[in-house]
Design an enzyme around this catalytic site. Structure first.
Site, PDB file in Angstrom:
ATOM      1  N   GLN A  54       0.810  31.224  21.060  1.00 56.44           N
ATOM      2  CA  GLN A  54      -0.015  31.779  19.985  1.00 56.44           C
ATOM      3  C   GLN A  54      -1.032  32.767  20.554  1.00 56.44           C
ATOM      4  OE1 GLN A  54      -0.309  27.377  18.233  1.00 56.44           O
ATOM      5  NE2 GLN A  54      -1.709  28.717  17.152  1.00 56.44           N
ATOM      6  N   ARG A  60      -3.688  22.057  14.003  1.00 56.51           N
ATOM      7  CA  ARG A  60      -3.965  22.437  12.617  1.00 56.51           C
ATOM      8  C   ARG A  60      -5.150  21.664  12.013  1.00 56.51           C
ATOM      9  NH1 ARG A  60       1.228  23.169   8.710  1.00 56.51           N
ATOM     10  NH2 ARG A  60       0.429  24.777   7.375  1.00 56.51           N
ATOM     11  N   GLU A  83      -1.917  27.355  21.064  1.00 59.42           N
ATOM     12  CA  GLU A  83      -3.090  28.227  21.034  1.00 59.42           C
ATOM     13  C   GLU A  83      -3.572  28.426  22.462  1.00 59.42           C
ATOM     14  OE1 GLU A  83      -6.124  27.377  18.117  1.00 59.42           O
ATOM     15  OE2 GLU A  83      -7.679  28.364  19.279  1.00 59.42           O
ATOM     16  N   PHE A  87       1.342  25.324  15.569  1.00 52.25           N
ATOM     17  CA  PHE A  87       0.463  24.299  14.979  1.00 52.25           C
ATOM     18  C   PHE A  87      -0.769  24.029  15.842  1.00 52.25           C
ATOM     19  CE2 PHE A  87       4.859  23.410  13.571  1.00 52.25           C
ATOM     20  CZ  PHE A  87       4.689  23.727  12.234  1.00 52.25           C
ATOM     21  N   ALA A  96      -6.973  29.555  13.735  1.00 56.58           N
ATOM     22  CA  ALA A  96      -8.118  29.456  12.841  1.00 56.58           C
ATOM     23  C   ALA A  96      -7.766  29.949  11.427  1.00 56.58           C
ATOM     24  CB  ALA A  96      -9.329  30.204  13.405  1.00 56.58           C
ATOM     25  N   GLU A 109      -4.509  26.329   7.542  1.00 50.49           N
ATOM     26  CA  GLU A 109      -4.942  24.981   7.914  1.00 50.49           C
ATOM     27  C   GLU A 109      -5.499  24.126   6.780  1.00 50.49           C
ATOM     28  OE1 GLU A 109      -7.293  26.879  11.073  1.00 50.49           O
ATOM     29  OE2 GLU A 109      -6.822  25.106  12.240  1.00 50.49           O
ATOM     30  N   THR A 122     -15.135  29.825  15.005  1.00 51.09           N
ATOM     31  CA  THR A 122     -16.556  29.487  15.105  1.00 51.09           C
ATOM     32  C   THR A 122     -17.188  30.169  16.319  1.00 51.09           C
ATOM     33  OG1 THR A 122     -16.155  27.473  16.375  1.00 51.09           O
ATOM     34  CG2 THR A 122     -16.105  27.292  13.977  1.00 51.09           C
ATOM     35  N   ARG A 146     -16.176  22.506  15.370  1.00 54.27           N
ATOM     36  CA  ARG A 146     -15.621  22.566  14.015  1.00 54.27           C
ATOM     37  C   ARG A 146     -15.747  21.212  13.313  1.00 54.27           C
ATOM     38  NH1 ARG A 146     -12.817  26.020  10.566  1.00 54.27           N
ATOM     39  NH2 ARG A 146     -12.817  27.712  12.070  1.00 54.27           N
ATOM     40  N   PHE A 204      -8.147  21.653  13.532  1.00 53.69           N
ATOM     41  CA  PHE A 204      -9.034  21.927  14.662  1.00 53.69           C
ATOM     42  C   PHE A 204     -10.346  21.147  14.593  1.00 53.69           C
ATOM     43  CE2 PHE A 204     -11.398  24.907  17.515  1.00 53.69           C
ATOM     44  CZ  PHE A 204     -10.438  25.151  18.481  1.00 53.69           C
TER      45      PHE A 204
HETATM   46  N1  MTE Z   1       3.011  27.164   9.711  1.00 54.02           N
HETATM   47  C1  MTE Z   1       4.154  27.179  10.424  1.00 54.02           C
HETATM   48  N2  MTE Z   1       5.324  27.274   9.769  1.00 54.02           N
HETATM   49  N3  MTE Z   1       4.159  27.066  11.775  1.00 54.02           N
HETATM   50  C2  MTE Z   1       2.992  26.933  12.485  1.00 54.02           C
HETATM   51  O1  MTE Z   1       3.007  26.841  13.709  1.00 54.02           O
HETATM   52  N4  MTE Z   1       0.530  26.770  12.365  1.00 54.02           N
HETATM   53  C3  MTE Z   1      -0.608  26.409  11.540  1.00 54.02           C
HETATM   54  C4  MTE Z   1      -0.592  27.186  10.225  1.00 54.02           C
HETATM   55  N5  MTE Z   1       0.698  27.082   9.608  1.00 54.02           N
HETATM   56  C5  MTE Z   1       1.757  26.916  11.754  1.00 54.02           C
HETATM   57  C6  MTE Z   1       1.830  27.058  10.350  1.00 54.02           C
HETATM   58  C7  MTE Z   1      -1.886  26.657  12.197  1.00 54.02           C
HETATM   59  S1  MTE Z   1      -2.496  25.504  13.233  1.00 54.02           S
HETATM   60  C8  MTE Z   1      -2.599  27.788  11.955  1.00 54.02           C
HETATM   61  S2  MTE Z   1      -4.107  28.047  12.644  1.00 54.02           S
HETATM   62  C9  MTE Z   1      -2.097  28.847  11.078  1.00 54.02           C
HETATM   63  O2  MTE Z   1      -0.835  28.554  10.528  1.00 54.02           O
HETATM   64  C10 MTE Z   1      -2.005  30.125  11.910  1.00 54.02           C
HETATM   65  O3  MTE Z   1      -1.521  31.183  11.182  1.00 54.02           O
HETATM   66  P1  MTE Z   1      -2.427  32.035  10.183  1.00 54.02           P
HETATM   67  O4  MTE Z   1      -3.698  32.331  10.909  1.00 54.02           O
HETATM   68  O5  MTE Z   1      -1.620  33.229   9.933  1.00 54.02           O
HETATM   69  O6  MTE Z   1      -2.653  31.202   8.983  1.00 54.02           O
HETATM   70  N1  LUZ Z   2      -9.702  28.111  17.594  1.00 48.27           N
HETATM   71  C1  LUZ Z   2     -10.881  28.520  18.064  1.00 48.27           C
HETATM   72  C2  LUZ Z   2      -9.553  27.614  16.363  1.00 48.27           C
HETATM   73  O1  LUZ Z   2     -10.963  28.935  19.213  1.00 48.27           O
HETATM   74  N2  LUZ Z   2     -11.949  28.482  17.246  1.00 48.27           N
HETATM   75  C3  LUZ Z   2     -11.899  28.017  15.989  1.00 48.27           C
HETATM   76  O2  LUZ Z   2     -12.884  27.988  15.291  1.00 48.27           O
HETATM   77  C4  LUZ Z   2     -10.654  27.537  15.519  1.00 48.27           C
HETATM   78  N3  LUZ Z   2     -10.532  27.028  14.298  1.00 48.27           N
HETATM   79  C5  LUZ Z   2      -9.360  26.578  13.879  1.00 48.27           C
HETATM   80  C6  LUZ Z   2      -8.279  26.647  14.738  1.00 48.27           C
HETATM   81  N4  LUZ Z   2      -8.375  27.172  15.951  1.00 48.27           N
HETATM   82 MO1  MOS Z   3      -4.357  26.549  14.492  1.00 46.16          MO
HETATM   83  S1  MOS Z   3      -5.065  24.746  15.143  1.00 46.16           S
HETATM   84  O1  MOS Z   3      -5.864  27.315  14.563  1.00 46.16           O
HETATM   85  O2  MOS Z   3      -3.560  27.093  15.859  1.00 46.16           O
END
Ligand code: MTE
Ligand code: LUZ
Ligand code: MOS
Length: 768
Positions: free
Chosen positions: A191, A336, A226, A222, A503, A707, A434, A304, A338
């Site tokens: 990611q 997801r 990250e 998910f 995030a 999330e 954050t 968070r 966080f």
């Molecule tokens: N949806 C799918 N299909 N696969 C993923 O890995 N990750 C989740 C969410 N939905 C994820 C998902 C998480 S942890 C985050 S932070 C967001 O998607 C990241 O994508 P976005 O910032 O475009 O919402």
């Molecule tokens: N990652 C991060 C995150 O570095 N800062 C955030 O605030 C956060 N929030 C949600 C998911 N990933």
């Molecule tokens: Mo999602 S926990 O911010 O990759």
């Protein structure tokens, strides 16, 4: 518009890291991990592995040419353990072979002389011993100490919330390819391409520009990628650097389970004070986060948690304390939500306990305390465009809540061995990293001479539909068909210094960067047509359906003609856009600020039926009213809401991470760790979108969705608890999640003595 990848996914044509045909002479790496939870390394015996056929190299900490350090926030994480190991599975050596099986056989030949040290797995115990990461933090609003006196009822309690494996379909993997000179190209399932680039460069002791990271898409992240895709990319790069050959490192499922971090388990204590009418006057919470062996992202996750300790409620006096506790488990990481689910769960437990003591329905106390417009969060920011009550009332109306509750009560009166439960779960989730500086993104847009468009951003497609969203945004902004738009892979050479895709902010940040780039190109294109017959100023030029309009009137100019003319007039058809979220900041000294661009609100209602003889339950129905702003693509958003919900339901119910006393993960594969599947998922899910869009920050009024819906799943814990209390009225059940059928059963029949744990473990040893 469908998800851009839908067809290729269904046909199996979508390429992931190891679907790209392997380059000639590619080698395969496997990782030797620590066999003990905590110990001093005396010697690493690699001779036998080195002597094996098919083994090309065995690399340890000594072979790292640059810095043996990959900590993303705090430098406390070695790529390969040098002197000390801190958890079972911690990477110690990388074995490189001509095929994956020889590499793994090589791993099997390595032994470690280690002097074992005392190990801790419990966060509160770690805290008492001073094993903490960073400084403990306290967020406060009002005066909690003074407020207790004014309360009619004060209750206290403790909660446990378990971790969660990400269960991305594509396990951690990376391919490193040496290029001419000392340059490297890395294919990584990450990611965070720039994070991988930075750490590979650091580990190899080279400038960042020597490393190119390429990400087509992930088979899910998910949060698990990250930050924790980085070590595997660094190890593949290290092996490629030493051997001069392409190297692939792909974890198998059990390795991934054992070696990578998960959602943080928390042990938390709460105290809550309410009036007789159910108004919460004071809330105090202490979070002991089980961070695992290294800092990773733990301090950000804790932040968070603290920021979400009041969820969608207004509580005038709050004190939230949190500390990251170092334990001898794999380092826990982003997942997801966080940290927010942990914070919200504890408050729901406190509200449930207060409601039970007051003899008041839980939903009454919940509703009474929901946030209203301009109410303050404990960190000082005010609630704007607050939809806590709107989504709550809409959900209860949709569900016909009073009638549903009577129906459940009547059912419970007339049934003995099964009981029903119902629970509401409001969610308020802050959008923005954050860590304020991470809220930036850039995009590179090219228009080719035939009018087709190429877009690169710092965002990573991980299944969430980012590329579809970006294409939608670009097509709308340019006034052309989405078919003309190609979303490129994410690549550090085209996009520099990107933040992780996380995030929930990837569309907001990268979509706005795309709009900035497109704005420049459109401006130039408008100049091109200005002065043509009937077009006298560029302010009134628009492009709709691939046709240029002037002052609302159609002109002779098509998109293709416009681009051709611009090209022959030597107009730049490329642009770079940069976006940084305005107006946000956070003052850590005061623990106050405006950390979030906006909040996403919503409410879920969950109904379950519990089998009180088996402890098993069925999730009958879920109704969600979710605040989405103006959706870019309702189908994708619905997918995110349903997927997030189900992941949250799994977190609170069946996903149970079990370690033995030696710190070995027992639930280490998909046979022993139950992730929600189609049978588990509720048959009946309805999602209604509350459309607003007054938050102009998201492209075209769109709100983040990735999330927040996960936290709707928290409600299922209280729905099951409701059913349990119908079976055993007045019983004080534990606030321990996940509420597995086993835990339900043991609590329903708490006079039952479970068999001795050691004996149980012996019984399972053979097969588990
Ligand atoms: N949806 C799918 N299909 N696969 C993923 O890995 N990750 C989740 C969410 N939905 C994820 C998902 C998480 S942890 C985050 S932070 C967001 O998607 C990241 O994508 P976005 O910032 O475009 O919402
Ligand atoms: N990652 C991060 C995150 O570095 N800062 C955030 O605030 C956060 N929030 C949600 C998911 N990933
Ligand atoms: Mo999602 S926990 O911010 O990759």
């Amino acid at each position: 518009m469908k998800h851009i990848d839908a067809v290729s996914h269904v046909r199996g044509e979508s390429q992931f890291v190891d679907d790209v045909p392997p380059p000639a002479e590619m080698l395969y790496a496997a990782v030797y991990g620590s066999p003990v939870m905590h110990g001093k390394i005396l010697a690493i015996h690699t001779e036998h592995a080195r002597a094996m056929e098919g083994i090309v190299a065995v690399l340890t900490a000594q072979d790292v040419p640059g810095e043996n350090q990959i900590g993303p926030i705090i430098p406390d994480e070695e790529l390969l353990a040098g002197n000390v190991v801190r958890y079972v599975g911690q990477p110690v050596a990388v074995v490189v072979g001509t095929n994956p099986d020889s590499a793994r056989k090589g791993v099997g030949m390595i032994t470690l002389d280690v002097e074992e040290l005392p190990a801790i797995t419990d966060p509160k115990e770690a805290f008492q011993k001073g094993w903490i990461i960073g400084a403990p933090r306290t967020f406060a609003l009002g005066d909690v100490d003074a407020a207790w006196q004014g309360c009619d009822l004060v209750v206290a309690g403790s909660c446990e919330i378990g971790g969660q494996e990400h269960v991305y379909l594509e396990t951690q993997r990376s391919r490193a390819i040496p290029l001419e000179g000392k340059f490297l190209k890395i294919y990584s399932s990450t990611q965070n391409p720039s994070g991988v680039q930075r750490h590979v460069a650091g580990v190899l002791g080279m400038p960042i520009h020597n490393v190119e990271v390429e990400v087509k898409r992930l088979g899910g992240g998910f949060g698990g990628k990250e930050d924790q895709a980085t070590p595997w990319a660094c190890m593949a790069a290290l092996a490629a650097w030493h051997t001069g050959k392409p190297v692939e490192l792909a974890l198998r499922r059990a390795e991934d389970f054992r070696m990578t971090g998960k959602r943080h388990p928390y042990s938390s204590d709460f105290k809550i004070g309410v009036t007789r009418e159910g108004k919460v006057l004071a809330y105090e919470v202490k979070h002991y986060q089980n961070s695992g062996a290294t800092a990773d992202l733990s301090t950000a996750v804790l932040e968070r948690t603290l920021l979400h300790s009041a969820n969608s409620y207004y509580i005038p006096n709050v004190r939230a304390f949190g500390v990251c506790c170092r334990t001898n488990l794999p380092s826990n990481t982003a997942c997801r939500g966080f940290g927010a689910p942990q914070g919200m769960f504890v408050l729901e437990c406190a509200l449930a306990k207060a409601a039970e003591k007051l003899g008041m329905p839980r939903e009454e106390i919940q509703r009474r305390n929901l946030l209203k417009e301009n109410d303050r969060f404990p960190y000082g920011q005010q609630a704007m465009h607050c939809h806590a009550l709107t989504t709550w009332d809409r959900a209860t109306e949709r569900y016909g809540l009073p009638a549903a509750i009577s129906r459940v009560d009547a059912y419970n009166k007339s049934h003995f061995e099964t009981k029903k439960g119902i629970a509401l779960m409001p969610v308020c989730f802050g959008i923005s990293f954050t860590t304020t500086f991470l809220n930036q993104a850039s995009a590179l847009v090219h228009v080719y001479t035939d009018g087709s468009v190429s877009i690169s951003t710092g965002g990573v497609e991980m299944g969430q539909g980012l590329n579809t969203n970006i294409a939608t945004i670009a097509a709308r902004a340019l006034g052309i068909s989405p078919n003309r738009i190609k979303i490129e892979s994410t690549n550090t050479t085209r996009t520099a210094n990107m933040s992780a895709s996380s995030a929930s902010a990837t569309t907001v940040l990268n979509g706005n960067a795309v709009l900035m780039a497109i704005g420049q190109i459109l401006d130039r294109l408008k100049s091109v047509v200005t002065g043509a017959p009937g077009i006298s100023g560029k302010e009134k030029v628009t492009i709709i359906d691939e046709t240029v309009f002037y002052d609302g009137r159609k002109t002779e100019w098509t998109w293709e003609r416009l681009i051709q003319t611009a090209y022959t007039n030597r107009i730049d058809l490329s642009a770079h856009g940069f976006f940084a979220t305005p107006g946000i900041y956070f003052d850590k000294a005061q623990e106050k600020g405006i950390p979030f661009a906006y909040h996403v609100f919503g409410t879920a209602i969950i109904e379950v039926t519990l089998d009180c003889l088996l402890g098993t339950y069925n999730i009958d129905a879920v109704r969600i009213v979710h605040d989405l702003g103006r959706p870019l693509n309702k189908l994708i958003d619905r997918g995110q809401v349903e997927g997030g919900l189900v992941q949250g339901l799994g977190l609170m119910t069946i996903e149970d991470l079990q370690y033995n006393k030696k710190g070995q993960l027992l639930s280490r594969d998909l046979a022993t760790y139950k992730a929600p599947d189609v049978y588990f998922s509720p048959d009946d899910i309805e999602v209604e979108f509350l459309e607003g869009g007054e938050e102009a920050l998201g492209p075209f009024g769109n709100k983040a969705v990735g999330e927040p819906p996960l936290m709707y799943g928290i409600g299922v814990f209280f729905a099951i608890r409701h059913a349990m209390r119908a079976f055993r009225p007045g019983t004080e059940f534990a606030f321990t999640s996940p509420l597995t059928p086993e835990r339900v059963l043991l609590q329903l029949y708490s006079d039952f003595q479970p068999p001795n744990q050691d004996k149980l473990e012996k019984t399972f040893k053979g097969g588990a």
